[in-house]
Design a protein around this motif. Structure first.
Motif, PDB file in Angstrom:
ATOM      1  N   ALA A   1      -4.917   7.879   1.703  1.00 12.18           N
ATOM      2  CA  ALA A   1      -4.782   6.654   0.908  1.00 12.18           C
ATOM      3  C   ALA A   1      -6.145   6.108   0.497  1.00 12.18           C
ATOM      4  O   ALA A   1      -6.359   5.736  -0.658  1.00 12.18           O
ATOM      5  CB  ALA A   1      -4.008   5.608   1.710  1.00 12.18           C
ATOM      6  N   ASP A   2      -7.067   6.080   1.450  1.00 11.00           N
ATOM      7  CA  ASP A   2      -8.412   5.566   1.158  1.00 11.00           C
ATOM      8  C   ASP A   2      -9.112   6.416   0.098  1.00 11.00           C
ATOM      9  O   ASP A   2      -9.778   5.898  -0.806  1.00 11.00           O
ATOM     10  CB  ASP A   2      -9.251   5.529   2.442  1.00 11.00           C
ATOM     11  CG  ASP A   2      -8.753   4.493   3.428  1.00 11.00           C
ATOM     12  OD1 ASP A   2      -8.057   3.560   2.988  1.00 11.00           O
ATOM     13  OD2 ASP A   2      -9.050   4.629   4.630  1.00 11.00           O
TER      14      ASP A   2
ATOM     15  N   SER B   1      -7.587   8.236  -2.147  1.00 12.16           N
ATOM     16  CA  SER B   1      -6.857   8.127  -3.416  1.00 12.16           C
ATOM     17  C   SER B   1      -7.282   6.903  -4.211  1.00 12.16           C
ATOM     18  O   SER B   1      -7.326   6.943  -5.441  1.00 12.16           O
ATOM     19  CB  SER B   1      -5.351   8.064  -3.144  1.00 12.16           C
ATOM     20  OG  SER B   1      -4.894   9.227  -2.491  1.00 12.16           O
ATOM     21  N   ILE B   2      -7.575   5.814  -3.526  1.00 14.28           N
ATOM     22  CA  ILE B   2      -7.938   4.573  -4.217  1.00 14.28           C
ATOM     23  C   ILE B   2      -9.143   4.799  -5.128  1.00 14.28           C
ATOM     24  O   ILE B   2      -9.177   4.320  -6.271  1.00 14.28           O
ATOM     25  CB  ILE B   2      -8.222   3.454  -3.204  1.00 14.28           C
ATOM     26  CG1 ILE B   2      -6.922   3.048  -2.498  1.00 14.28           C
ATOM     27  CG2 ILE B   2      -8.850   2.242  -3.880  1.00 14.28           C
ATOM     28  CD1 ILE B   2      -7.108   2.052  -1.364  1.00 14.28           C
TER      29      ILE B   2
ATOM     30  N   THR C   1       2.779   8.944  -7.256  1.00 16.80           N
ATOM     31  CA  THR C   1       2.154   8.399  -6.048  1.00 16.80           C
ATOM     32  C   THR C   1       3.042   7.323  -5.430  1.00 16.80           C
ATOM     33  O   THR C   1       3.270   7.308  -4.211  1.00 16.80           O
ATOM     34  CB  THR C   1       0.769   7.806  -6.372  1.00 16.80           C
ATOM     35  OG1 THR C   1      -0.062   8.827  -6.933  1.00 16.80           O
ATOM     36  CG2 THR C   1       0.107   7.254  -5.111  1.00 16.80           C
TER      37      THR C   1
ATOM     38  N   HIS D   1       1.253   1.234   2.551  1.00 16.86           N
ATOM     39  CA  HIS D   1      -0.193   1.049   2.674  1.00 16.86           C
ATOM     40  C   HIS D   1      -0.610   0.046   1.599  1.00 16.86           C
ATOM     41  O   HIS D   1      -0.779   0.398   0.421  1.00 16.86           O
ATOM     42  CB  HIS D   1      -0.902   2.393   2.482  1.00 16.86           C
ATOM     43  CG  HIS D   1      -2.372   2.363   2.780  1.00 16.86           C
ATOM     44  ND1 HIS D   1      -3.297   1.820   1.917  1.00 16.86           N
ATOM     45  CD2 HIS D   1      -3.085   2.792   3.860  1.00 16.86           C
ATOM     46  CE1 HIS D   1      -4.506   1.933   2.423  1.00 16.86           C
ATOM     47  NE2 HIS D   1      -4.407   2.522   3.609  1.00 16.86           N
TER      48      HIS D   1
ATOM     49  N   LEU E   1      -3.560   0.587  -1.001  1.00 12.42           N
ATOM     50  CA  LEU E   1      -3.244   1.623  -1.986  1.00 12.42           C
ATOM     51  C   LEU E   1      -2.159   1.143  -2.948  1.00 12.42           C
ATOM     52  O   LEU E   1      -2.246   1.364  -4.161  1.00 12.42           O
ATOM     53  CB  LEU E   1      -2.806   2.910  -1.289  1.00 12.42           C
ATOM     54  CG  LEU E   1      -2.408   4.070  -2.213  1.00 12.42           C
ATOM     55  CD1 LEU E   1      -3.551   4.429  -3.157  1.00 12.42           C
ATOM     56  CD2 LEU E   1      -1.973   5.290  -1.403  1.00 12.42           C
TER      57      LEU E   1
END
Length: 368
Positions: A6-7, A9-10, A24, A35, A38
């Protein structure tokens, strides 16, 4: 691992296109992954690129937000506006899924709702049983009555009624009750389908179907007899919600079934005993109608005064969350039975006088 993904992907969201963003959100919903950083980032990026979303992306994104119960999100308004603009390109499943999302999140856009109804009526022959059920359920949940849509759905359901699952039948029955729609032909067909597959009904479907027919005051004796028989068999599986709805339904519609009421009585008392643990009758929230009151009222309605009093007294424990309606019903019963001592005790509880005699009612309230 998911948090690390998630981190990462941001940081890469600006490079994603509309389908990537929609996928997503869909994946997060499937993984039940709320999350928040995100989600906030994906929804913000989606709003920037909303014009690029096609019907499938709009539908999938709405489904994801509804599945994660992310109400109050500005992106839902953007998705609704995009859906309204591109509705002619929506397939029937996408239409059904998106209006379900709106209903789940209580997002009421009257222009969109009307457009969806018109589109659904025009393409109703392409709707499968799930789409028919979800669409009517969604309009009922949004408290939107649209007669042409209801008529179109009912005609199509009658045509393919043997294909309906028990969940679809139950959802349609709930929707008709919610919309206060007394369509006897439709209800009889739904009852016949339910009885045909009665052994497949789960505990929730049994109680909801009983609640729906009782709400509409539609006494289908064969169906109610079947529901009662299966409720008795499954009573050990029933939670407080199912007990409450079933008790209320059979008492409301005045169908006498002593075996069922005895079974409900035993189950109610078992769950109302002190020390029964989380989920006891008096601690559950959201029972329909009115929590433990429906069980106590049903006991009173069917002449089980002792059960009513026993359940009501559970409300007097120090750890109980008091339900004023229960105490009001007990007060009425005490007055009718001319039990002055009990009437005084209940009135004391209602008024919070710590067990002291609150005095005559005429001194407590102004009478007109």
């Amino acid at each position: 691992l998911l948090a690390a993904i998630a981190d990462e992907s941001i940081a890469k969201l600006p490079m994603l296109n509309a389908q990537d963003l929609s996928n997503t959100l869909w994946a997060m919903a499937k993984l039940e992954m709320a999350h928040l950083p995100l989600l906030d980032a994906v929804t913000a990026e989606s709003m920037k690129k909303i014009d690029e979303f096609n019907p499938q992306s709009i539908s999938n994104s709405g489904w994801a937000l509804a599945t994660l119960l992310l109400d109050g999100q500005p992106v839902m308004a953007s998705l609704a506006a995009a859906a309204l603009e591109k509705l002619p390109r929506f397939e029937r499943q996408s239409i059904s899924n998106f209006i379900w999302s709106c209903a789940k999140l209580q997002h009421k856009d009257e222009e969109l709702i009307e457009a969806v109804a018109v589109a659904a009526v025009e393409g109703i022959s392409t709707f499968d049983p799930q789409a028919l059920s979800n669409t009517l359920w969604s309009f009922a949940n949004l408290e939107c009555w649209h007669r042409p849509l209801k008529e179109a759905i009912s005609q199509e359901v009658l045509r393919i009624q043997t294909e309906l699952t028990t969940q679809e039948v139950t959802n349609i029955c709930w929707a008709l009750a919610k919309l206060w729609c007394h369509d006897s032909t439709f209800l009889k067909a739904l009852a016949a389908q339910a009885m045909e597959h009665a052994d497949e009904l789960n505990k929730q479907e049994i109680s909801v179907m009983a609640w729906a027919f009782a709400t509409l005051n539609f006494r289908h004796q064969a169906l109610l007899g079947s529901l009662g028989m299966h409720a008795i068999k499954r009573m050990s599986e029933f939670g407080e919600l199912e007990i409450s709805n079933t008790a209320w339904a059979f008492a409301r519609i005045a169908v006498r079934n002593d075996r069922l009421m005895n079974s409900i009585s035993d189950a109610s008392m078992a769950r109302a005993r002190p020390g029964a643990g989380p989920g006891t009758v008096d601690s559950i929230e959201g029972l329909n109608p009115n929590g433990i009151y429906s069980i106590v009222w049903s006991s009173w309605r069917t002449g089980r005064a002792q059960l009513m009093a026993s359940l009501a007294r559970q409300q007097e424990r120090p750890d109980a969350d008091p339900e004023p309606l229960v105490r009001g019903l007990l007060l009425m019963e005490s007055a009718w039975q001319k039990d002055q001592q009990r009437e005084t005790e209940v009135m004391s509880l209602l008024l919070g006088t710590g067990g002291k005699d609150p005095g005559p009612l005429s001194e407590r309230f102004e009478c007109f």
